[in-house]
Motif scaffolding. Structure first.
Motif, PDB file in Angstrom:
ATOM      1  N   LEU A 127      53.241 -25.025  85.502  1.00 42.85           N
ATOM      2  CA  LEU A 127      52.698 -26.146  85.768  1.00 42.85           C
ATOM      3  C   LEU A 127      52.078 -26.654  87.149  1.00 42.85           C
ATOM      4  O   LEU A 127      51.213 -26.936  87.568  1.00 42.85           O
ATOM      5  N   LEU A 128      53.332 -26.287  88.112  1.00 41.16           N
ATOM      6  CA  LEU A 128      52.896 -26.452  89.377  1.00 41.16           C
ATOM      7  C   LEU A 128      51.732 -25.533  89.769  1.00 41.16           C
ATOM      8  O   LEU A 128      50.940 -25.962  90.506  1.00 41.16           O
TER       9      LEU A 128
ATOM     10  N   ILE B 258      53.224 -30.570  96.546  1.00 41.13           N
ATOM     11  CA  ILE B 258      53.743 -30.487  95.121  1.00 41.13           C
ATOM     12  C   ILE B 258      54.572 -32.020  94.930  1.00 41.13           C
ATOM     13  O   ILE B 258      55.435 -32.135  93.806  1.00 41.13           O
TER      14      ILE B 258
ATOM     15  N   GLY C 251      47.321 -19.559  84.855  1.00 39.54           N
ATOM     16  CA  GLY C 251      45.924 -19.530  84.399  1.00 39.54           C
ATOM     17  C   GLY C 251      45.769 -19.573  82.992  1.00 39.54           C
ATOM     18  O   GLY C 251      44.865 -19.812  82.395  1.00 39.54           O
TER      19      GLY C 251
ATOM     20  N   PRO D  86      40.582 -22.622  83.504  1.00 42.92           N
ATOM     21  CA  PRO D  86      40.192 -22.449  84.837  1.00 42.92           C
ATOM     22  C   PRO D  86      40.380 -23.780  85.610  1.00 42.92           C
ATOM     23  O   PRO D  86      40.270 -24.882  84.796  1.00 42.92           O
TER      24      PRO D  86
ATOM     25  N   PHE E  90      49.809 -38.282  87.569  1.00 45.68           N
ATOM     26  CA  PHE E  90      49.115 -37.289  87.768  1.00 45.68           C
ATOM     27  C   PHE E  90      48.499 -37.727  89.303  1.00 45.68           C
ATOM     28  O   PHE E  90      48.013 -36.733  90.084  1.00 45.68           O
TER      29      PHE E  90
ATOM     30  N   ARG F 205      48.801 -31.421  80.667  1.00 45.85           N
ATOM     31  CA  ARG F 205      48.414 -30.180  79.926  1.00 45.85           C
ATOM     32  C   ARG F 205      48.349 -30.479  78.577  1.00 45.85           C
ATOM     33  O   ARG F 205      47.759 -29.829  77.712  1.00 45.85           O
TER      34      ARG F 205
ATOM     35  N   ALA G 235      41.483 -27.403  83.702  1.00 42.87           N
ATOM     36  CA  ALA G 235      42.882 -27.485  83.957  1.00 42.87           C
ATOM     37  C   ALA G 235      42.865 -28.541  85.361  1.00 42.87           C
ATOM     38  O   ALA G 235      42.305 -28.087  86.400  1.00 42.87           O
ATOM     39  N   ALA G 236      43.019 -29.936  84.963  1.00 37.05           N
ATOM     40  CA  ALA G 236      43.076 -30.863  86.214  1.00 37.05           C
ATOM     41  C   ALA G 236      43.864 -30.588  87.204  1.00 37.05           C
ATOM     42  O   ALA G 236      45.075 -29.514  87.101  1.00 37.05           O
ATOM     43  N   THR G 237      43.613 -30.499  88.385  1.00 40.65           N
ATOM     44  CA  THR G 237      44.229 -30.096  89.653  1.00 40.65           C
ATOM     45  C   THR G 237      44.418 -31.367  90.697  1.00 40.65           C
ATOM     46  O   THR G 237      43.590 -32.152  90.534  1.00 40.65           O
TER      47      THR G 237
ATOM     48  N   GLU H  37      45.369 -31.894  77.668  1.00 41.04           N
ATOM     49  CA  GLU H  37      44.296 -30.955  77.571  1.00 41.04           C
ATOM     50  C   GLU H  37      44.289 -30.238  76.321  1.00 41.04           C
ATOM     51  O   GLU H  37      43.092 -29.726  75.790  1.00 41.04           O
TER      52      GLU H  37
ATOM     53  N   PHE I 247      46.813 -22.186  81.481  1.00 42.95           N
ATOM     54  CA  PHE I 247      46.337 -23.569  81.087  1.00 42.95           C
ATOM     55  C   PHE I 247      44.687 -23.674  81.297  1.00 42.95           C
ATOM     56  O   PHE I 247      43.949 -24.804  81.107  1.00 42.95           O
TER      57      PHE I 247
ATOM     58  N   SER J 244      49.387 -24.247  88.235  1.00 39.84           N
ATOM     59  CA  SER J 244      48.139 -24.583  87.675  1.00 39.84           C
ATOM     60  C   SER J 244      47.393 -25.686  88.385  1.00 39.84           C
ATOM     61  O   SER J 244      46.190 -25.854  88.431  1.00 39.84           O
ATOM     62  N   ALA J 245      48.435 -26.782  89.091  1.00 37.01           N
ATOM     63  CA  ALA J 245      47.563 -27.685  89.312  1.00 37.01           C
ATOM     64  C   ALA J 245      47.648 -27.751  91.214  1.00 37.01           C
ATOM     65  O   ALA J 245      46.831 -28.692  91.542  1.00 37.01           O
ATOM     66  N   THR J 246      48.467 -26.970  91.577  1.00 40.34           N
ATOM     67  CA  THR J 246      48.573 -27.029  92.865  1.00 40.34           C
ATOM     68  C   THR J 246      48.188 -25.802  93.660  1.00 40.34           C
ATOM     69  O   THR J 246      48.492 -24.779  93.364  1.00 40.34           O
TER      70      THR J 246
END
Ligand SMILES: Cc1cc2nc3c(=O)[nH]c(=O)nc-3n(C[C@H](O)[C@H](O)[C@H](O)COP(=O)(O)O)c2cc1C
Ligand code: SF4
Ligand code: SF4
Ligand code: SF4
Ligand code: FES
Lengths: 583, 307
Positions: free
Chosen positions: B100-101, B175, B125, B129, B201, A522, B153-155, A525, B127, B103-105
């Motif tokens: 953080l969690l 996670i 949200g 879409p 990541f 993040r 945002a990377a997921t 980014e 971070f 947004s990625a998961t």
């Protein structure tokens, strides 16, 4: 363990490569075994992995987890020739992108693969590349400065570059006095230049005496955290457990740092002697040098020094005739992972596990390598020890300042005229140091200095009066870290530089804990948005977002990597006013 | 004669949590002590039958005198420690870690997390879409990654892995708490079919060379499914029913009984919906199995309902 293997057999070559390792059949041989196959064949197939796992009794899934952790290994077939092009801080400032652009065009046709690489530790000769060719033996060469033509040609025949110590031969040098002057391959030359006098003194002083000298000298660790070395040794020596280990941290993957490489290449016997003294002090019988995998010349010279020292009775049983004092050193090659320089990640890596840091407490002095009390010291820290034992702790203490004793190495790179490793007493100012290196090139102005590496912080041109000591750095809200002084002149693309720092932390996170694994992503980014002058459709204040994520990485990450991943960027914002004009 | 294991007598230690004095047996974690004192500290990677991996960092507390926050799930309480669970720092940390969690998961099947998110005003949200799902996560090499543009945002979103009839792996929900790895490996099952692979990541749970489960060492004990806190691992039956919209926990009953396959006497909890067994779990407090079963106990119930 009742292991299940998939249907895949090793080729004869793969089998030979692993079997040539000798008889070791414990899990801690996993990293050497993976290296053996990768070196010989260029990649690690399922059959090869099976063979390794059968020999070492390691579950194949776990070995896969370990192999896939390290950037120098490939688990997919690839050409024997691989080039790692450094695109990190100093190389970036010195034309790394042009090298990459040229390779993008030529690589396919020339039949080799190339990757972008984090700092290769030859920043003084940037831009750098590491050329690797699998075979028996594999060939590995650091090319610096690297040109795309040379990389494409695949020449490994160029003379190795000279040692980058601009002060070479000057009187008054201590840590660097033999570097570039005394033949690094000759034990006799080392002894003629004063080598092994310190070990002799140590044997007279006895272990407790050595620890007292080192404590009284005020020696603080040079690996970044500045922990008092004497205290670490003392705490280990006091453990009731008898098996103890010494680990020399020669992983040196902090971008902009190359002093440990220069010490090992230029004065390898000094490290061997220093480790022997440390082992004597703490009662260790075995020491490991965890050497970063990208240092072929350091590997060759250190290996030679250890072998010669052993032949001549300076390692092994009853060292220097001291009955009952036995100590030996093994080199462990890293395989491309900055995180493996973290002291507990080293343990996991040596033991054959993924290089993920362990939770502290327990601390290494109590439970370290193989669960035993362990001292981890940086190369430069150790190389100070023979000095202390020959000059005496009083004299040593008089070098530098009251609270930062001794000589200190700094790695100067970026936009300076004479990049290289410099030795000054603690307390010299940043300006004086830059002056030694000739300042920024003709007609340029200094824009900023990155002090302490990617985990350190920026200082401004009007702060050059900063005395380089641990306490002054701390008071000024920065750190000396591992001794990086990376100068940026007015041409430097600061935004791009910060993006590279962010990318570095993201690439090098081990992935174990959430604040670092996702936070570094993040952070990168958000920086891209700010530097590119873009905003999310949801609006939102990206600087505020960076600060919150940064704070939480610092507060809640497991290890120093996540805890420092925001330092340099924060300091660029707060001290340089970078990114302001864009938000 | 019955012999009751009472263990060694344990010393009590005293320390303070949010200003209150608490006394706990030596060896207790801060989390144990807080739970006993009636505090509710959220945890995600904590597993009641496994050693703490302290990787999620949801349970962080402040301990006076330490530079960083401290994971309550693994840090042992020490005499005189001064612990604070509700400070600006702990609140910010909890909020951002959950963001953080989130947004990625995909946390849609993770119990309790939605409530914690609301409590601390977490907005995953912010971070950006989510980036498009990827199909190459199993192959990413460590190091160099693709440079993002920052606009998404990377997921960890990726296709669900359905490669056998017993359980499904939906790593878009993972996670990376290591619990499945620990349960499959040295802490319980000793099968070592799965591991953490890759780095940063791109780290992911994987079999060797990312082979499908039927080609791996997996013996389908389902112990990994038992401990997975997010629903990233789920029984095929549950997965299918969720897919077709017929999974409904409010219509389910849970009955604990004894497994009939062999003489060990493992306890099974049968989850029944509409008169059909939809999954089998096992009570973690069982002193024999601690929630672990074998393939038969876990999956061998089709015959019961072949009518
Ligand atoms: C991510 C990370 C990477 C590190 N890399 C190195 C390294 O390459 N070399 C080193 O000496 N110390 C490194 N350190 C610091 C070590 O953990 C440790 O503090 C040091 O080796 C102790 O030696 P010293 O007391 O002699 O400084 C690193 C720390 C972190 C958190
Ligand atoms: S802070 Fe980063 S590198 Fe350190 S343990 Fe956590 S994820 Fe790994
Ligand atoms: S089902 Fe059992 S054997 Fe298979 S991966 Fe899960 S824990 Fe391991
Ligand atoms: S699959 Fe489940 S148990 Fe395994 S690491 Fe992911 S979230 Fe944890
Ligand atoms: S529950 Fe403590 S770190 Fe995850």
């Amino acid at each position: 363990m009742d292991l299940r293997f998939l249907n895949a057999e090793p080729t004869d070559t793969e089998r030979e490569a692993v079997d040539a390792l000798g008889t070791g059949s414990a899990r801690d041989q996993l990293l050497p075994a993976l290296h053996a196959v990768n070196d010989r064949v260029g990649w690690i197939s399922q059959g090869a992995l099976n063979h390794i796992c059968r020999r070492l009794n390691v579950p194949p899934a776990e070995a896969y987890g370990v192999a896939s952790f390290y950037a120098l290994f490939s688990l997919k077939e690839r050409p024997p020739r691989v080039v790692h092009v450094c695109t990190d801080l100093a190389c970036r400032v010195n034309g790394a992108e042009a090298v990459c652009d040229a390779l993008t065009e030529t690589a396919g046709a020339a039949g080799f693969t190339w990757h972008r690489s984090p700092c290769l530790g030859v920043c003084e000769r940037a831009p750098a590349a590491l050329a690797f060719e699998a075979g028996d033996p594999a060939e590995e060469r650091l090319l610096a400065p690297a040109t795309p033509e040379e990389i494409a040609r695949g020449t490994f025949d160029r003379e190795e570059a000279p040692i980058s110590v601009p002060q070479q031969g000057e009187p008054g040098l201590r840590l660097l006095r033999r570097v570039g002057v005394v033949d690094p391959e000759s034990l006799d030359a080392y002894r003629a230049a004063g080598g092994y006098a310190a070990l002799r003194n140590a044997l007279v002083l006895g272990s407790a005496g050595v620890i007292r000298e080192v404590t009284d000298s005020g020696l603080m660790g040079r690996g970044g955290a500045a922990f008092p070395t004497g205290r670490k040794w003392d705490a280990t020596a006091r453990q009731p457990e008898r098996t103890r280990y010494l680990v020399c941290n020669a992983d040196e993957s902090e971008p902009g740092t190359f002093k440990d490489r220069v010490l090992i290449e230029g004065d390898p016997f000094a490290l061997v002697e220093a480790m022997t003294i440390a082992a004597f002090a703490i009662g260790a019988q075995k020491g490991y040098v965890y050497l970063r995998g990208e240092y072929p010349r350091a590997l060759r010279l250190l290996r030679n020094a250890i072998d010669v020292a052993r032949e001549r009775g300076f390692l092994g049983e009853n060292i220097m005739g001291r009955h009952g004092f036995s100590f030996d050193i093994e080199i462990r090659r890293g395989a491309g992972a900055y995180i493996c320089g973290e002291e507990t990640a080293i343990f996991n890596s040596i033991e054959g596990f993924r290089g993920e840091p362990r939770t502290k407490p327990p601390f290494p002095v109590e439970k370290g390598l193989f669960g035993k009390p362990t001292v981890v010291n940086n190369v430069e820290t150790l190389v100070n020890v023979p000095l202390i034992l020959t000059e005496g702790c009083e004299a040593y203490r008089r070098i530098g300042t009251e609270r930062s004793a001794g000589p200190k190495l700094f790695c100067l790179s970026g936009n300076v005229r004479r990049p290289g490793v410099y030795e000054v007493p603690f307390g010299a100012t940043l300006g004086e140091l830059l002056e030694l290196a000739g300042g920024v090139p003709e007609g340029r102005e200094l824009r900023a200095v990155l002090l302490g590496g990617a985990a350190g912080g920026f200082v401004r041109p009007d702060e050059l009066g900063l005395p380089l000591t641990m306490e002054d750095a701390r008071a000024a809200g920065t750190t000396l870290g591992s001794g990086v002084v990376l100068a940026l002149d007015d041409r430097a693309d600061l935004g791009g530089f910060l993006l590279r720092i962010a990318a570095f932390f993201r690439d090098e996170s081990c992935g174990q804990c959430v604040p670092c694994r996702i936070g570094t992503v993040r952070q990168e980014e958000a920086l891209h948005r700010i530097v590119g002058g873009r905003k999310l459709s949801t609006g939102g204040d990206d600087l505020a977002l960076l600060r919150e994520v940064g704070q939480v990485m610092r507060d809640s990450s497991i290890c120093g990597l996540g805890q420092t991943a925001w330092n340099a960027i924060e300091s660029a914002i707060d001290r340089l006013g970078a990114l302001e004009e864009r938000t | 004669m019955t012999i009751v294991e009472i263990g060694l007598p344990r010393r009590l230690i005293e320390f303070t949590v949010d200003g209150e004095t608490v006394r706990v047996p030596e060896g207790s974690t801060i989390l144990d002590a807080c739970t006993a004192a009636g505090k509710n500290i959220p945890t995600l990677c904590y597993g009641d039958t496994l050693e703490p991996a302290n990787a999620c960092r949801v349970c962080m507390v402040e301990v006076e005198g330490t530079r960083t926050l401290v994971p309550s799930c693994s840090r042992k309480a020490e005499p005189g420690m001064v612990v604070r669970t509700e400070t600006d720092r702990t609140r910010l940390s909890r909020k951002v870690v959950l963001e953080l969690l989130g947004s990625a998961t995909d946390l849609s099947t993770t119990p309790d997390v939605a409530g914690w998110m609301t409590e601390c005003d977490a907005e995953p949200g912010r971070f950006g879409p989510p980036a498009a799902p990827s199909s190459d996560r199993d192959e990413r090499r460590p190091g160099e990654h693709e440079i993002p543009d920052g606009m998404t945002a990377a997921t960890v979103r990726q296709p669900v892995k359905v490669d056998n009839e017993l359980y499904v792996r939906d790593y878009g929900k993972c996670i990376q708490c290591y619990k499945c790895v620990d349960a499959c490996g040295e802490q319980w099952q000793n099968t070592f079919a799965i591991t953490m692979a890759g780095r940063g990541f791109d780290a992911r749970i994987s079999t060797e060379f990312a082979n499908p489960l039927p080609d791996s060492a997996c013996v389908y004990c389902g112990n990994c499914v038992e401990v997975c806190p997010t629903g990233a691992l789920s029984f095929k039956r549950e997965h299918d029913k969720r897919e077709d919209g017929t999974w409904d926990e409010s219509r389910q009953t849970a009955t604990t009984t004894v497994c009939t396959f062999c003489g060990v006497g493992c306890n099974l909890t049968l989850h029944v919906q509409d008169n059909e067994i939809v999954k089998v779990t096992s009570p973690h407090e069982s002193s024999v199995t601690h929630g672990n079963l074998c393939i038969k106990g876990r999956f061998g119930w089709q015959h019961v309902q072949n009518r």
